[in-house]
Design an enzyme around this catalytic site. Structure first.
Site, PDB file in Angstrom:
ATOM      1  N   HIS A 346     -11.806   4.424   4.708  1.00  0.00           N
ATOM      2  CA  HIS A 346     -12.006   5.645   5.631  1.00  0.00           C
ATOM      3  C   HIS A 346     -13.152   4.579   6.563  1.00  0.00           C
ATOM      4  O   HIS A 346     -12.784   4.094   8.122  1.00  0.00           O
ATOM      5  CB  HIS A 346     -13.238   6.664   5.526  1.00  0.00           C
ATOM      6  CG  HIS A 346     -13.660   7.515   6.314  1.00  0.00           C
ATOM      7  ND1 HIS A 346     -14.563   7.349   6.812  1.00  0.00           N
ATOM      8  CD2 HIS A 346     -12.526   8.004   6.966  1.00  0.00           C
ATOM      9  CE1 HIS A 346     -15.049   7.879   7.944  1.00  0.00           C
ATOM     10  NE2 HIS A 346     -13.794   8.223   8.225  1.00  0.00           N
ATOM     11  N   CYS A 722       5.163  -2.670  11.585  1.00  0.00           N
ATOM     12  CA  CYS A 722       4.112  -1.864  11.881  1.00  0.00           C
ATOM     13  C   CYS A 722       2.639  -2.181  10.795  1.00  0.00           C
ATOM     14  O   CYS A 722       2.184  -1.564  11.331  1.00  0.00           O
ATOM     15  CB  CYS A 722       4.440  -0.992  12.505  1.00  0.00           C
ATOM     16  SG  CYS A 722       5.577   0.660  11.503  1.00  0.00           S
TER      17      CYS A 722
END
Lengths: 762, 762
Positions: A346, A722
């Site tokens: 995170h 990507c």
């Protein structure tokens, strides 16, 4: 004479050097510049070179009481004698290909040998200096276990120069900070007074070397004599400016500039960095998960960070790990430091999005918020103590180190403009906010290759809405929660499409690994329960029920779209409404590419495609020509690579998600890898971190198989990359060879990709 | 006449049927047995057949007022007329390939048509019955969207029989429970009195059908006339006994028996099962993670389970999830029921090892141990309430259902003996305890293909030792903890090698995914802290530090051996000492195969191989000829499949771990999959659960690539399969085609593998 047994003048006192091809090849280090300057006609101190092979042959001849080679050697030394016929005082210099601090410094003031035998006798000054110069090379210049190393060693050279007359002066050919053509001061010393003729030497060296050079000259009565030069590392900004300057002065072609700038150095131009780490030692090292340096006061909570920011103070948020509740604190902080987590934690994800420097996974760090203290190794630190972190290399320093702010100027734009001319693979970016999109556009992004819809929910009020959806007990509750998201999302997409001004935007369907979006500690659970209006106990029960053992391999990506079609419906509705708004605002069609993530079977693609196309068809948007719609899938699982042939027939494009593909091909959780990855690299199990540079032999073959099968089934298939590897130069060169159509990387990596792909194209 | 327009006698009143090849092909269902019995000369009621195509052509001719086909039809009906020339009463029967409950029951007592037009007029009795018989087939017998379905439909037949005279009686050709040759009672009805001549009919049908048949005959004055027969499903035990009996009576060859028994039915013979589920409905359904049925009193704690067991009572342990603290309780319980977890959850693993039936992941179940209550849907159950669970299909029933204990006899051994004669792929087992090894040996295992060393620690005192090792803060502490394990392990290996009596044993190096071995709830943490002699707070801190986000992709397998070489050292020391002991006890060499798990690079294999071989060489064991040592690796990650060529040169064998390979190839955590897997199967995204039957197109291709590259690099490479798929018949057939050398499955699956591989070989 055997190979590399060479002794020859590179700048003879009289006439030209006339080197053989073999001799030219031996010119490593300073020798090369001395030869070139002398050859160009600039006054140069007479200099001869001898190889280790030749020197050893001379010594071996001594033991045999032979003199054939010695005679040759003495003839060579005579090349240092000028017209006056007087033997000069001598200097001995090393001339290594790569400078290192163990090399013998120049020995000067050596009297020329007076007897032939003195010229090779290691107890006499000249031969002693030569012997010690060779010894100082050591074995460090390449392995010595193989022939190649032995061969390289035989080719090492030492230089013998006639002593120069006059004052010795040192300077740089270009300014180390700005890159402007010199003379410029070396190592902060004042710039010596130099005659005007120095300009031609500088221009000569700059053109020949194409690098910043530290230069040694002798000046006597306003006349300059060149002694030696060696390349020095300048800042990335200075090197870039120098490259552009050389092109503008027709020394280089634009192509030369593009191919000679190291793409790895560009990011340094785009983030603050620590000015110098020469006299400081890190107190800890973690993972640099968001680049740039930051200094500030330690703080342990979001509130303190906000308070400090309001008072204009820089602070470093230090926590064990971050969660959704810390987002405001992370935004307020100047930098973030965590004890746990890796690149995809995170903390890492949010830090990169918000552009905050972040060091994560510092194993020696622990934070005790009760006692308001953190420990780094045996050190105890309290709020108010200062730290400097470097999110590029993961270093943590005590105190405030001086930082350098980016100095970009127009040079990077100029260089990248040249790059674009020789590049055929498009460069897009991975962003989902208007701010990041603007940054990426300013760096030359040609579209969005990955808009991670779920990241649009990283703000407290949005998070409540997203959590309400994830935590729904049944379809009815989920539909209600989902409807609450449509307006948020419509506005988000409208703004994103608008800022991109008609460039293609790839919207990835929702892919929230649950653990990244749910409350974790007691406090967060209580807050979430309050905001959702449910009992804490009920929320805990629900959280326990949906908790996953391995969330990265869990109920995410396309699995969410198939099990909860109402989420797909809501998202497509928002994408369509957003595209309609943007199209009206811009008065041009919006190229919308919808991408379904985490597929492993063609049947999943077929299922989502059918529903997506039905929603789009129903919207009437296609007929209105307000969007150019295409449908694709993210290939990030080994099975999808193998079945790319089946999948390709149903899609307009595929884009490789190399992060997850690396995780599954290796069976490594990137978040958990740090515990063994460092040991693996130390023990040589991995040559490189596969999460930084693409693993060509494994993950790379997976991608190759998929491209080959995909293209065979659908010749019009558009192919992109990507994952984070799309911002790594070595990986980009590999992708370039696979013939992809575009890559998509973080905004700060767009310049790196533009430059690397231009280099790879030529 | 177009294709399938046929009307013909299958048992004419006079003479032989003389069917064409096309007519023979139409004989589905009862028609087939009527024809065969009649053809064999046994008195059979005259019977004719008509296809739907012919019937529709007759109807279409009626509208054209043509009579050509009708003339043919009437001629056909006359085949039902006997010597006396009197038109008999008629019966109309369906004759579907597969029986289903929507089919029209036999219509009897139909008067023969008195006028030609009556024979095709659907308002008249005969034509009406025929029309309704065809209608009752519906469209259920195959899709109707494709030509194939249409074609099959045209070929459906209806039978018209002359009414039989005398009493109609029904019976089975073999006993439904024992398989003994009949006559035997049908559906529990008393066996009718039958004349002795019935024996020849039964033998005839049993030989022709090779299945249990329900038989309808008419008996008049002691004379038997055959009417009809259809196959019935008997118990697995009865079918097995019948198969063996047919071989012993020379009706079948052993090869016939091997190829005609369904391997999927064997496990039913080896576990208790619910006698009948006809009148009961499950109150919940979860995942059947350990086969067999169990009934008992509900209990929520290990202590209660132990207490009940001591009193000789059966109990079902009902918990939210199990952890190491529950092991004793699981051993004491008769069956286990959990709210969470899947096939590889702690509950599933332990249940299969201990042979306890277990249903896991019942989403509607929650247990509240404070209130001593559990809820299943809206039902509240308390200790003392009774449940029956079926670990084979995941059903949960209220109350105690009667269970059938396994009835094996010597038949399964006989059949498997025949199987072994035509099987070339070896069958090993996945076990690590002496008890399981003995079970597997009794089922015919030819060695151990996977001994999961870490499973040897599933007992409270062992677990403390293992946890001490995992939780060690540094190398010194770890070495101490590790040394504490050597004695345990030496004894374990010695016992395991001994019980296997010289058959090969593959020891997998330690591979503990951390989350399966660490304490989870407060109580367990307190207990563990006490047993390790550390503060609860310190233990919590340590647990937080080593907690993993995705433990299945974490610090496990070979990664553990490389980062903590002392664990490898200890384990090899124990293996060697164990082999030495066993070799002395048995007085023969022990074939020890050491297998390194979870590799993704050849460099990992090289690293472990070098150290393992050094430890073995130092032991002197090789010279003493007490072991036949080989070294191999488990291929369970996509990258290892791609690099199998590099790996194969360094190993004697590879074994595919198909569980983890399926997890990583699909990117699915098996533990977390239930939330979407059921939806996936319902929506047709997956045809089959890839964790049950190998995914040939994805995981299967991975395995093929690895085998091809591995064999190309090392022609002597031995190849095995040791995932749970090695016990699944469909998967086994696929593996057989890949040319593997052995498979290794759970003990109860060994017979399945032996039979399936024999079928696949022929």
């Amino acid at each position: 004479m055997s190979l590399a047994q060479e002794m020859f003048a590179i700048a003879p006192a009289e006439g030209k050097a006339n080197l053989t091809a073999a001799q030219l090849k031996l010119l490593a280090g300073k020798a090369r510049w001395i030869f070139r300057v002398g050859e160009a006609g600039f006054p140069t101190v007479p200099t001869i070179a001898i190889t280790r092979a030749a020197w050893e042959a001379l010594q071996s001849e001594r033991t045999r009481l032979d003199t054939r080679l010695r005679t040759h050697w003495i003839a060579c030394l005579f090349k240092l004698v000028g017209k006056d016929g007087k033997a000069p005082m001598l200097a001995v210099r090393t001339s290594a290909a790569n400078h290192n601090s163990g090399l013998q410094p120049a020995r000067t003031g050596i009297a020329a040998p007076t007897a032939p035998e003195d010229s090779v006798d290691p107890t006499r000054p000249l031969a002693k200096a030569i012997k010690q110069a060779f010894e100082s090379y050591g074995f460090s210049q390449g392995g010595w276990a193989n022939f190649r190393g032995e061969d390289d060693r035989a080719r090492q050279i030492v230089l013998i120069q006639a002593a120069a007359e006059g004052e010795l002066e040192q300077f740089l050919t270009r300014n180390a900070a700005t890159g402007a053509l010199g003379p410029a001061p070396l190592n902060g010393a004042p710039l010596p007074r130099l005659p005007e003729s120095i300009g031609s030497l500088i221009s000569l060296l700059d053109a020949k070397a194409g690098r910043h050079m530290a230069c040694l000259v002798a000046i006597q009565k306003g006349k300059v004599q060149f002694l030696s030069a060696r390349p020095v590392q300048a800042s990335a900004a200075a090197e870039l400016e120098a490259a552009v300057d050389r092109v503008q002065n027709k020394i280089w072609s634009p192509h030369n500039a593009v191919s000679r700038v190291d793409p790895n150095r560009l990011p340094q131009l785009l983030h603050p960095r620590i000015k110098s780490t020469e006299d400081v030692t890190p107190i800890a090292t973690g993972l640099g998960v968001s680049p740039g340096a930051a200094s500030g006061i330690i703080t342990f909570s979001a509130e303190d960070a906000a308070r400090l920011r309001a008072r204009g103070k820089h602070c470093i948020l230090v926590v064990n790990e971050t969660g959704p509740a810390d987002i405001e604190g992370m935004k307020a902080a100047t930098g973030i430091l965590t004890a746990r987590g890796g690149m995809t934690s995170h903390a890492g994800v949010i830090a990169r999005i918000t552009g905050k420097p972040c060091v994560a996974g510092v194993r020696t760090l622990s934070v005790d918020t009760n006692e308001m203290i953190c420990r780094i190794g045996s050190r105890e630190l309290r709020p108010g103590d200062r730290l400097t972190i470097d999110g590029s290399d993961g270093s943590v320093y005590l105190g405030t180190l001086p930082l350098a702010q980016p100095h970009i100027g127009g040079n990077i734009g100029t260089l990248l403009g040249w790059s674009d001319a020789s590049r055929s693979i498009a460069v897009r970016t991975n962003v989902e906010t208007v701010e990041s999109a603007a940054t990426a556009l300013s760096f030359g992004a040609e579209g969005i290759g990955l808009a991670r819809s779920e990241h649009m929910f990283f703000s407290p009020e949005r998070l409540v809405a997203l959590r309400r959806m994830i935590l729904s007990e049944d379809e009815e509750a989920r539909s209600l929660a989902v409807n609450g998201l449509v307006d948020f999302q419509t506005g988000d997409y409208s703004a994103l499409f608008s800022v991109m001004g008609g460039l293609p935007v790839t919207v990835r369907l929702f892919d929230p690994p649950l653990h990244e979006f749910l409350p974790r500690n007691d406090e967060e659970i209580e807050e979430t329960a309050a905001s959702l209006g449910v009992a804490v106990r009920a929320l805990r029960l629900r959280l326990e029920r949906i908790a996953e053992v391995n969330p990265m391999l869990g109920h995410r990506g396309v699995r969410l779209a198939i099990t909860y079609p109402e989420i797909l419906q809501m998202q497509m509705q928002a994408v369509i409404a957003g595209a309609r708004e943007a199209s009206e605002r811009l008065n041009k069609p919006i190229p919308v590419e919808v991408m379904v993530p985490f597929v492993s079977t063609a049947s999943e693609v077929a299922w989502v495609r059918e529903r997506t196309m039905a929603i789009v068809a129903n919207s009437g948007l296609l007929k209105s020509e307000k969007v150019k719609f295409s449908f694709g899938t993210m290939i990030e699982l080994p099975r999808a690579c193998l079945r790319a042939g089946d999948i390709a027939g149903m899609v307009d494009f595929i884009s490789f998600g190399t992060n997850d593909l690396t995780q599954t091909t290796f069976g490594i959780s990137r978040d958990d890898a740090p515990t063994f990855l460092t040991v693996y690299q130390r023990k040589g199990i991995y040559e490189r971190d596969p999460f930084v540079t693409i693993d060509e032999k494994g993950v790379g073959e997976m991608i190759s198989i998929a491209i080959q099968r995909g293209r065979a089934a659908n010749s019009r298939l558009k192919i992109g990359i990507c994952g984070e590897h799309a911002g790594d130069p070595v990986s980009l060169k590999f992708f370039s060879g696979l013939g992809v159509d575009y890559v998509s990387c973080a905004p700060y990596r767009v310049p790196v990709a533009r430059l690397t792909l231009a280099q790879a194209a030529t």
